[in-house]
Design a protein around this motif. Structure first.
Motif, PDB file in Angstrom:
ATOM      1  N   LEU A  15      23.458  -2.685   3.973  1.00 18.53           N
ATOM      2  CA  LEU A  15      23.032  -2.997   2.660  1.00 18.53           C
ATOM      3  C   LEU A  15      23.475  -1.910   1.581  1.00 18.53           C
ATOM      4  CD1 LEU A  15      19.292  -3.801   3.439  1.00 18.53           C
ATOM      5  CD2 LEU A  15      21.140  -5.495   3.195  1.00 18.53           C
ATOM      6  N   GLU A  16      23.467  -0.625   1.947  1.00 22.21           N
ATOM      7  CA  GLU A  16      24.087   0.311   1.210  1.00 22.21           C
ATOM      8  C   GLU A  16      25.574  -0.197   0.929  1.00 22.21           C
ATOM      9  OE1 GLU A  16      23.233   4.072   3.234  1.00 22.21           O
ATOM     10  OE2 GLU A  16      21.117   4.067   2.370  1.00 22.21           O
ATOM     11  N   TRP A  17      26.321  -0.448   1.910  1.00 26.43           N
ATOM     12  CA  TRP A  17      27.797  -0.881   2.109  1.00 26.43           C
ATOM     13  C   TRP A  17      27.875  -1.999   1.011  1.00 26.43           C
ATOM     14  CZ3 TRP A  17      30.095  -5.214   3.386  1.00 26.43           C
ATOM     15  CH2 TRP A  17      31.520  -5.581   3.325  1.00 26.43           C
ATOM     16  N   ASP A  18      27.153  -3.051   1.237  1.00 30.38           N
ATOM     17  CA  ASP A  18      26.931  -4.127   0.086  1.00 30.38           C
ATOM     18  C   ASP A  18      27.091  -3.554  -1.196  1.00 30.38           C
ATOM     19  OD1 ASP A  18      27.264  -6.938  -0.462  1.00 30.38           O
ATOM     20  OD2 ASP A  18      24.885  -7.245  -0.218  1.00 30.38           O
ATOM     21  N   VAL A  19      25.936  -2.902  -1.634  1.00 28.09           N
ATOM     22  CA  VAL A  19      25.853  -2.545  -2.842  1.00 28.09           C
ATOM     23  C   VAL A  19      27.081  -1.675  -3.512  1.00 28.09           C
ATOM     24  CG1 VAL A  19      24.464  -0.713  -4.478  1.00 28.09           C
ATOM     25  CG2 VAL A  19      23.217  -1.892  -2.638  1.00 28.09           C
ATOM     26  N   LYS A  20      27.449  -0.752  -2.549  1.00 29.01           N
ATOM     27  CA  LYS A  20      28.746  -0.384  -3.178  1.00 29.01           C
ATOM     28  C   LYS A  20      30.055  -1.236  -3.284  1.00 29.01           C
ATOM     29  CE  LYS A  20      27.874   4.213  -0.842  1.00 29.01           C
ATOM     30  NZ  LYS A  20      28.410   5.306   0.197  1.00 29.01           N
ATOM     31  N   MET A  21      29.981  -2.202  -2.344  1.00 31.85           N
ATOM     32  CA  MET A  21      31.228  -3.128  -2.496  1.00 31.85           C
ATOM     33  C   MET A  21      30.893  -4.029  -3.703  1.00 31.85           C
ATOM     34  SD  MET A  21      33.308  -2.297  -0.406  1.00 31.85           S
ATOM     35  CE  MET A  21      34.640  -3.771  -0.558  1.00 31.85           C
ATOM     36  N   ASP A  23      29.362  -3.129  -6.632  1.00 28.27           N
ATOM     37  CA  ASP A  23      29.703  -2.589  -7.665  1.00 28.27           C
ATOM     38  C   ASP A  23      31.219  -2.268  -8.066  1.00 28.27           C
ATOM     39  OD1 ASP A  23      27.240  -2.041  -8.188  1.00 28.27           O
ATOM     40  OD2 ASP A  23      26.942  -0.080  -7.343  1.00 28.27           O
ATOM     41  N   LYS A  24      31.888  -2.080  -6.703  1.00 26.72           N
ATOM     42  CA  LYS A  24      33.498  -2.145  -6.889  1.00 26.72           C
ATOM     43  C   LYS A  24      33.902  -3.405  -7.325  1.00 26.72           C
ATOM     44  CE  LYS A  24      34.332   1.586  -3.497  1.00 26.72           C
ATOM     45  NZ  LYS A  24      35.095   1.988  -2.234  1.00 26.72           N
ATOM     46  N   ALA A  25      33.333  -4.536  -6.775  1.00 27.78           N
ATOM     47  CA  ALA A  25      33.989  -5.878  -7.217  1.00 27.78           C
ATOM     48  C   ALA A  25      33.868  -6.139  -8.729  1.00 27.78           C
ATOM     49  CB  ALA A  25      33.304  -7.085  -6.396  1.00 27.78           C
ATOM     50  N   ARG A 100      16.644  -7.264  -6.057  1.00 33.21           N
ATOM     51  CA  ARG A 100      18.257  -7.693  -6.784  1.00 33.21           C
ATOM     52  C   ARG A 100      18.767  -6.474  -7.551  1.00 33.21           C
ATOM     53  NH1 ARG A 100      18.580 -13.111  -8.390  1.00 33.21           N
ATOM     54  NH2 ARG A 100      16.761 -14.484  -8.370  1.00 33.21           N
ATOM     55  N   PRO A 101      20.245  -6.654  -7.529  1.00 31.18           N
ATOM     56  CA  PRO A 101      20.519  -5.593  -8.086  1.00 31.18           C
ATOM     57  C   PRO A 101      19.843  -4.757  -9.275  1.00 31.18           C
ATOM     58  CG  PRO A 101      22.426  -7.123  -7.560  1.00 31.18           C
ATOM     59  CD  PRO A 101      20.824  -7.847  -7.602  1.00 31.18           C
ATOM     60  N   GLU A 102      20.144  -3.306  -9.268  1.00 28.89           N
ATOM     61  CA  GLU A 102      19.442  -2.719 -10.199  1.00 28.89           C
ATOM     62  C   GLU A 102      19.853  -3.052 -11.861  1.00 28.89           C
ATOM     63  OE1 GLU A 102      20.154   1.553  -9.655  1.00 28.89           O
ATOM     64  OE2 GLU A 102      18.931   1.513  -7.701  1.00 28.89           O
ATOM     65  N   ARG A 103      21.151  -3.363 -12.075  1.00 23.23           N
ATOM     66  CA  ARG A 103      21.323  -3.966 -13.079  1.00 23.23           C
ATOM     67  C   ARG A 103      21.161  -5.596 -13.439  1.00 23.23           C
ATOM     68  NH1 ARG A 103      27.677  -2.770 -13.876  1.00 23.23           N
ATOM     69  NH2 ARG A 103      27.235  -3.129 -15.908  1.00 23.23           N
ATOM     70  N   ASN A 104      20.428  -6.122 -12.724  1.00 24.53           N
ATOM     71  CA  ASN A 104      20.001  -7.463 -12.839  1.00 24.53           C
ATOM     72  C   ASN A 104      19.032  -7.409 -14.109  1.00 24.53           C
ATOM     73  OD1 ASN A 104      19.555 -10.304 -12.594  1.00 24.53           O
ATOM     74  ND2 ASN A 104      17.467  -9.625 -11.983  1.00 24.53           N
ATOM     75  N   HIS A 167      23.987  -9.394  -4.809  1.00 30.03           N
ATOM     76  CA  HIS A 167      24.918  -8.662  -4.030  1.00 30.03           C
ATOM     77  C   HIS A 167      25.976  -9.559  -3.241  1.00 30.03           C
ATOM     78  CE1 HIS A 167      21.405  -6.001  -4.247  1.00 30.03           C
ATOM     79  NE2 HIS A 167      22.205  -5.123  -4.724  1.00 30.03           N
ATOM     80  N   ILE A 168      26.948  -9.053  -3.027  1.00 29.32           N
ATOM     81  CA  ILE A 168      28.060  -9.755  -2.377  1.00 29.32           C
ATOM     82  C   ILE A 168      27.456 -10.597  -1.036  1.00 29.32           C
ATOM     83  CG2 ILE A 168      30.297  -9.896  -1.173  1.00 29.32           C
ATOM     84  CD1 ILE A 168      31.262  -7.822  -2.912  1.00 29.32           C
ATOM     85  N   LEU A 169      26.764  -9.688  -0.200  1.00 29.37           N
ATOM     86  CA  LEU A 169      26.330 -10.528   1.056  1.00 29.37           C
ATOM     87  C   LEU A 169      25.015 -11.571   0.619  1.00 29.37           C
ATOM     88  CD1 LEU A 169      25.815  -7.349   3.421  1.00 29.37           C
ATOM     89  CD2 LEU A 169      27.584  -9.231   3.488  1.00 29.37           C
ATOM     90  N   ASP A 170      24.549 -11.498  -0.487  1.00 24.91           N
ATOM     91  CA  ASP A 170      23.523 -12.487  -0.709  1.00 24.91           C
ATOM     92  C   ASP A 170      24.404 -13.890  -1.098  1.00 24.91           C
ATOM     93  OD1 ASP A 170      21.613 -10.362  -0.851  1.00 24.91           O
ATOM     94  OD2 ASP A 170      22.010 -10.142  -2.990  1.00 24.91           O
ATOM     95  N   VAL A 171      25.502 -13.845  -1.690  1.00 26.23           N
ATOM     96  CA  VAL A 171      26.251 -15.005  -1.764  1.00 26.23           C
ATOM     97  C   VAL A 171      27.070 -15.629  -0.713  1.00 26.23           C
ATOM     98  CG1 VAL A 171      28.531 -15.603  -3.072  1.00 26.23           C
ATOM     99  CG2 VAL A 171      26.779 -14.064  -4.416  1.00 26.23           C
ATOM    100  N   ILE A 172      27.384 -14.445   0.170  1.00 29.26           N
ATOM    101  CA  ILE A 172      27.831 -14.862   1.462  1.00 29.26           C
ATOM    102  C   ILE A 172      26.776 -15.759   2.413  1.00 29.26           C
ATOM    103  CG2 ILE A 172      28.789 -14.205   3.780  1.00 29.26           C
ATOM    104  CD1 ILE A 172      30.398 -12.080   2.444  1.00 29.26           C
ATOM    105  N   GLY A 173      25.675 -15.054   2.256  1.00 32.09           N
ATOM    106  CA  GLY A 173      24.465 -15.614   3.050  1.00 32.09           C
ATOM    107  C   GLY A 173      24.149 -17.325   2.348  1.00 32.09           C
TER     108      GLY A 173
END
Length: 214
Positions: A15-21, A23-25, A100-104, A167-173
């Motif tokens: 989940l931490e990796w997902d948050v970082k990825m 943000d990078k995207a 949800r993401p902090e910036r939501n 996050h990205i994994l939310d969309v993939i899921g």
């Protein structure tokens, strides 16, 4: 107050990796195409185009107003699959309980349900993917619009990340769930006779006894 749920180490790292990825995207898109604020109206339009409540209202309205017709029967099936999608997403969100993401920003068009504070999976994504696959599969007319529907589904999914909704994994899921739902409901799609019988049962008391089968 219940105890705070402990997230297993491997899942926490994922989940931490997902948050970082994620943000990078978002930053990569911002650097390549300019400030995201320029596209906010487009992203919001995509959000509205796949919001569950307007879809339910529109399909229910067509079901009520139209006489017996293939289009009305299509609306019956879409209405049922939308209800199915909402239930599935609500259950999974209640189990996963990912924030949800902090910036939501809580500025979605229509008031959200309590489970909407959770992020996994993306309900917009499950709905967009499901409909973009299911409609061409069941109706030849929509087959010719498959590229448009696929593009719409992809755009809705990407916009969920760029709007900081998910996050990205939310969309993939959400994509995986949407595909599975399309496959499952394609097997239980109501025939024209069954759909009309269901409408008669609820809207026409003189034909309550109309028979229908799946």
């Amino acid at each position: 107050m219940g105890e705070k749920r402990v997230v297993p180490g491997p899942l926490k790292k994922t989940l931490e990796w997902d948050v970082k990825m994620t943000d990078k995207a978002v930053k990569m898109f911002d650097q390549k195409y300019g400030p995201l604020s320029k596209y906010n109206s487009i992203f919001k339009g995509l959000e509205i185009s796949c919001h569950g409540i307007p879809w339910l209202i529109v399909t229910a309205t067509f079901i009520f107003l139209l006489d017996s017709s293939p289009f009305r029967n299509l609306m019956v099936n879409i209405f049922l699959v939308l209800i199915f999608d909402i239930i599935v997403v609500a259950v999974v969100k209640a189990i996963a309980r990912r924030r949800r993401p902090e910036r939501n920003q809580n500025d979605e068009m229509i008031g959200s349900f309590s489970v909407d504070k959770f992020s996994f999976p993306s309900g917009h994504c499950t709905r967009a993917v499901m409909l973009s696959l299911l409609l061409p599969l069941k109706y030849d007319l929509f087959f010719w619009f498959s590229p448009v529907l696929a593009g719409w589904g992809a755009a809705v999914s990407i916009s969920r990340v760029l709007l900081h909704r998910h996050h990205i994994l939310d969309v993939i899921g959400g994509t995986v769930i949407g595909i599975l739902q399309a496959m499952l409901y394609s097997l239980t799609w109501l025939s024209d006779e069954s759909a009309q019988g269901l409408v008669n049962f609820f809207l026409d008391e003189t034909q309550v006894g109309a028979s229908y089968d799946v």
